[in-house]
Motif scaffolding. Structure first.
Motif, PDB file in Angstrom:
ATOM      1  N   ILE A  14       0.743  -1.532   0.222  1.00  0.00           N
ATOM      2  CA  ILE A  14      -0.090   0.401  -0.503  1.00  0.00           C
ATOM      3  C   ILE A  14       0.726   1.406  -0.309  1.00  0.00           C
ATOM      4  O   ILE A  14       0.578   2.400  -1.220  1.00  0.00           O
ATOM      5  N   GLY A  15       2.226   1.601   0.580  1.00  0.00           N
ATOM      6  CA  GLY A  15       2.838   2.293   1.011  1.00  0.00           C
ATOM      7  C   GLY A  15       3.156   2.631   0.030  1.00  0.00           C
ATOM      8  O   GLY A  15       3.768   3.794  -0.345  1.00  0.00           O
ATOM      9  N   ARG A  16       4.174   2.397  -1.101  1.00  0.00           N
ATOM     10  CA  ARG A  16       4.752   2.441  -2.582  1.00  0.00           C
ATOM     11  C   ARG A  16       4.062   2.338  -3.097  1.00  0.00           C
ATOM     12  O   ARG A  16       4.586   3.182  -4.022  1.00  0.00           O
TER      13      ARG A  16
ATOM     14  N   LEU B 255       2.125  12.141  -0.121  1.00  0.00           N
ATOM     15  CA  LEU B 255       2.380  12.078   1.352  1.00  0.00           C
ATOM     16  C   LEU B 255       1.618  10.671   2.209  1.00  0.00           C
ATOM     17  O   LEU B 255       1.884  10.270   3.082  1.00  0.00           O
ATOM     18  N   ILE B 256       0.826  10.326   1.270  1.00  0.00           N
ATOM     19  CA  ILE B 256      -0.026   9.603   2.628  1.00  0.00           C
ATOM     20  C   ILE B 256       0.364   8.330   2.365  1.00  0.00           C
ATOM     21  O   ILE B 256      -0.020   6.982   2.776  1.00  0.00           O
ATOM     22  N   GLY B 257       1.404   7.588   0.921  1.00  0.00           N
ATOM     23  CA  GLY B 257       1.888   6.324   1.117  1.00  0.00           C
ATOM     24  C   GLY B 257       3.009   6.439   2.128  1.00  0.00           C
ATOM     25  O   GLY B 257       2.783   5.693   3.172  1.00  0.00           O
ATOM     26  N   VAL B 258       3.649   7.832   3.484  1.00  0.00           N
ATOM     27  CA  VAL B 258       4.540   7.417   3.666  1.00  0.00           C
ATOM     28  C   VAL B 258       4.260   6.553   5.384  1.00  0.00           C
ATOM     29  O   VAL B 258       4.750   5.766   5.879  1.00  0.00           O
ATOM     30  N   PRO B 259       2.477   7.066   5.986  1.00  0.00           N
ATOM     31  CA  PRO B 259       2.537   6.029   7.260  1.00  0.00           C
ATOM     32  C   PRO B 259       2.848   5.212   7.163  1.00  0.00           C
ATOM     33  O   PRO B 259       2.787   3.428   7.802  1.00  0.00           O
ATOM     34  N   PHE B 260       2.579   4.656   6.008  1.00  0.00           N
ATOM     35  CA  PHE B 260       1.990   3.042   5.388  1.00  0.00           C
ATOM     36  C   PHE B 260       3.529   2.549   6.104  1.00  0.00           C
ATOM     37  O   PHE B 260       3.472   1.017   6.058  1.00  0.00           O
ATOM     38  N   LEU B 261       4.496   2.725   4.714  1.00  0.00           N
ATOM     39  CA  LEU B 261       5.835   2.835   4.801  1.00  0.00           C
ATOM     40  C   LEU B 261       6.379   2.726   6.101  1.00  0.00           C
ATOM     41  O   LEU B 261       7.443   1.378   5.939  1.00  0.00           O
ATOM     42  N   PHE B 262       6.355   3.817   7.181  1.00  0.00           N
ATOM     43  CA  PHE B 262       6.858   3.364   8.021  1.00  0.00           C
ATOM     44  C   PHE B 262       6.511   2.483   8.453  1.00  0.00           C
ATOM     45  O   PHE B 262       6.961   1.618   9.329  1.00  0.00           O
ATOM     46  N   LEU B 263       5.045   2.041   8.996  1.00  0.00           N
ATOM     47  CA  LEU B 263       4.284   0.731   9.073  1.00  0.00           C
ATOM     48  C   LEU B 263       5.144  -0.408   8.849  1.00  0.00           C
ATOM     49  O   LEU B 263       5.585  -1.301   9.674  1.00  0.00           O
ATOM     50  N   HIS B 264       5.532  -0.492   7.915  1.00  0.00           N
ATOM     51  CA  HIS B 264       6.401  -1.654   6.896  1.00  0.00           C
ATOM     52  C   HIS B 264       8.170  -1.986   7.331  1.00  0.00           C
ATOM     53  O   HIS B 264       7.940  -2.953   8.566  1.00  0.00           O
TER      54      HIS B 264
END
Ligand code: FES
Lengths: 385, 363
Positions: free
Chosen positions: A51-53, A65-74
């Motif tokens: 999702i993030g990437r 930037l919406i993707g950043v929190p997901f990438l952070f979670l990963h």
């Protein structure tokens, strides 16, 4: 029935037995449940990654930037709930999941695994809060107690760490585990490494070998985050720099998050006596005395890699982390029964502000005159006299 | 088609990228997809692919193997263990084979078909190019140690480790003084005969035949070695062959007063789990540390030492911390064998366990 004093040797034997009983109980219970748990976390990590990437790649401009929190979670799940715990060998005894065996596991973090296992599992967890032995008392050059000789760098330790070290905290670990920090202190500090734990080089690495390991650990992350994915974006007509920057943001957030989590879970005072290890009962007590929990829900705890159950983690570093909340209840009972310290911060924020307060206090020279707080073991020993 | 592509790609990748980098890249990109795509590269195990099959004699074949990145660089004279689940029973068969040749990226094993040998028959029947096998990293102490004068004594398929060491001298600048004694049944059954005869002029190579009518006149019996090699007592001897042959030679050497400290004897047996465990084991324990590819022997008198202490006494380092079973740093997995003490399924804590079987294999 509570004991008023822990000081007799017999009492320490009982304490040892009480903690061993908890360990045995959970060891006997290890099984499917634990395998399912670690696989589930990996699955979530993958989903967040996709999702993030994906969002970072598809969304135009700042919307990426919406993707950043997901990438952070990963990245966060991979770094601590999976990486840190797996490298403790928590899943070594399960067959069929070699990817989660401590010696086969590859961290999606810029840290060399073998050196980490030696320093973190073999030194920090064994000599926790022991002066000049535990490298995590300093994480570089921090002065966290009055015993460390003061020099001018320490005046600036709060801003240096908050603005420069914590945003790249994970990158600092190789320097700690493979010797680069020692060299820095040798060059810059008038008393060199006095007051600091130094690299023990148990693997007898040559300087080149250590450097190579250091660089490889870093480049595997950089190549992916700042090379492959931005390039893929470029090739598919999305922006190179958009992806580059978004990945960097996730990287920094991840580093900061982890820095604050680990810093907030050890009280760097009191220092612990070096010989605690000689008696298993005393060793357990010294672990209790140097770790501090902070409260959080089950889900939050996963994001902190269950490091908010630092007490339980330090008592049983190789039991799977998702068991700590249950273990905590049993540990608290033992502590109550024997009047042992069980330290808790109300929440993360309080833990962090306590810690930063402490860093601030010890950045000044005059703190040297503040008497050292004795450890629980020492207090007990002098009470007994 | 994909398989053909991989067959050409694998040698290229190992040659160009090298095992070290390949390990770095593969281990850091391991996931369900990559593992499914190419299980030869994306694997946690040491594997080898057959890249060539050569008929040496009527009943002997050489298999040229391309090992993957988990393989450590071998020394001439060392052997590998091959593991195949021949009957599909889940209990694989394991056999050791000496590396008869060591090349830049490949190694070879030369296998004589033995009528009741499970593995050799299987290999002769099914071993094809492109097939992937489970192997171990190279092992064994039967390696050249820079002696100046040496003599190889071998018989039958025992020639392989000797030949492997001998062959490696070709590329060496300072060649030792080598003599090669080999006993075979007939010229046709002689493995590497051509290769040996080609080099015959430079070094003294003796092939003696036990079942051949016109024995060459240079042929000596094993009981005449001192006549063949008058300076035999000054030479380091490397001995390999069937048990009876080895025993004959050993007693002969003893009789002529040869200093047995200068003798290397190859004996390999596949590692098999010893099933019976005892409360306190008394006897020598041989330990193999797979990840580091180190083997050491714990003396019987050291049986009261923990595995960690015993390893250290042998100069072998285990990762460790507390040395008292608390921190889990030393934790590792047992592949086969038995231990007493702190154990958790297959996981053992070397600082708090004691060996309890003659063979231990640790991850
Ligand atoms: S060294 Fe700590 S458990 Fe073995």
């Amino acid at each position: 029935m509570s004991h008023s004093s822990t000081s007799s040797e017999q009492n320490y034997d009982e304490i040892h037995q009480a903690f061993e009983d908890i360990k045995t109980k959970h060891r006997d219970d290890l099984g499917e449940k634990d395998i399912r748990y670690i696989k589930k976390i990996r699955r979530y990590s993958r989903i967040f990654e996709v999702i993030g990437r994906g969002l970072i790649w598809i969304m135009p401009g700042p919307l990426a930037l919406i993707g950043v929190p997901f990438l952070f979670l990963h990245r966060n799940l991979e770094a601590i709930e999976i990486g840190h715990n797996v490298l403790h060998g928590q899943y070594d005894s399960f067959e069929g999941i070699p990817q989660f065996h401590s010696k086969k596991f590859r961290w999606k973090a810029p840290i060399d695994e073998a050196a980490w296992r030696q320093e973190h599992n073999g030194i920090h967890h064994v000599h926790t809060n022991v002066y000049e032995k535990d490298p995590d008392l300093n994480h570089g050059f921090l002065r966290t107690n009055a015993q460390v000789p003061h020099n001018k760098w320490h005046y600036f330790q709060v801003p240096i760490y908050l603005f420069f070290v914590y945003p790249a905290m994970l990158y600092n670990f190789n320097a700690q585990n493979l010797g680069a920090n020692d060299k820095f202190r040798e060059r810059r500090f008038p008393l060199g490494n006095k007051g600091y734990a130094t690299f023990e080089n148990t693997e007898e690495l040559t300087e080149d070998a250590a450097k190579k390991r250091h660089q490889r650990a870093v480049w595997r992350v950089w190549a992916k985050e700042y090379g492959v994915f931005p390039l893929l974006a470029l090739l598919t007509g999305s922006g190179f720099f958009k992806v580059f920057l978004a990945n960097m943001l996730a990287d920094v957030l991840n580093n900061y998050w982890i820095a604050l989590t680990i810093q907030a879970t050890h009280l760097t005072e009191p220092l612990q006596p070096e010989d605690a290890l000689k008696s298993k009962g005393k060793w357990y007590v010294s672990q209790l005395d140097s770790s501090v929990n902070f409260k959080g829900t089950r889900k939050q705890s996963i994001l902190w890699g269950h490091l908010n159950y630092q007490v339980e983690h330090h008592l049983y570093p190789d039991l799977p982390s998702h068991r700590y909340p249950d273990i905590a209840i049993e540990v608290q009972e033992v502590c109550k029964k024997y009047n042992l310290p069980y330290k808790t911060n109300k929440n993360w924020w309080q833990a962090i502000s306590n810690y930063i307060g402490l860093l601030w206090r010890f950045s000044f020279k005059r703190s040297a005159s503040v008497p050292l707080e004795p450890s629980f073991l020492e207090k007990e020993a002098s009470n007994a006299k | 088609m994909l398989n053909n592509m991989k067959n050409t790609l694998h040698p290229w990748v190992i040659k160009k990228i090298g095992r070290d980098w390949l390990e770095y890249v593969a281990s850091n990109t391991m996931n369900v997809a990559t593992e499914a795509f190419d299980p030869f590269i994306w694997t946690y195990d040491c594997k080898a692919k057959i890249v060539e099959v050569r008929q040496e004699t009527a009943d002997t074949k050489t298999f040229v193997l391309l090992p993957n990145q988990h393989f450590k660089q071998p020394l001439p004279g060392q052997h590998i263990e091959l593991t195949v689940d021949i009957d599909n029973t889940g209990t694989p068969v394991a056999r050791c084979y000496t590396l008869s040749e060591i090349q830049q990226d490949t190694v070879s094993i030369t296998v004589k078909q033995n009528p009741d040998g499970k593995m050799s028959n299987w290999l002769h029947k099914y071993g094809r190019e492109g097939m992937i096998l489970d192997i171990s990293s190279p092992r064994g102490q039967f390696v050249y140690r820079d002696q100046e004068k040496i003599l190889f004594i071998s018989a039958g398929s025992g020639i392989t480790p000797c030949y492997s060491i001998y062959k490696a001298f070709e590329t060496q600048i300072n060649q030792p003084d080598v003599a090669f004694y080999y006993r075979s049944r007939t010229p046709d059954e002689t493995i590497f005969r051509q290769q040996l005869e080609q080099t015959k002029n430079d070094n003294s190579v003796d092939i003696s035949y036990s079942r051949h009518s016109e024995e060459e006149k240079t042929s000596y019996l094993p009981s005449q070695l001192i006549e063949a090699y008058p300076d035999i007592k000054e030479r380091h001897i490397y001995l390999c062959g069937p048990e009876p042959f080895k025993n004959d030679v050993l007693s002969y050497l003893d009789d002529i007063g040869y200093d047995l400290n200068n003798l290397e004897v190859e004996h390999f047996a596949p590692l098999q789990a010893t099933s019976q465990s005892v409360d306190s084991f008394t006897g020598e324990v041989s330990v193999l540390l797979k990840s580091k590819n180190i083997r050491f022997v714990i003396d019987a008198k050291d049986n009261d030492k923990t595995l960690l202490e015993a390893a250290e006494a042998n100069g072998v380092q285990f990762e460790h911390g507390c040395r008292s079973g608390m921190c889990g740093t030393c934790r590792t997995n047992l592949v086969s064998g038995e231990v007493n003490g702190q154990q958790l399924g297959k996981s053992i804590y070397p600082c708090a366990t004691y060996p309890a079987s003659a063979e231990l294999v640790i991850e």
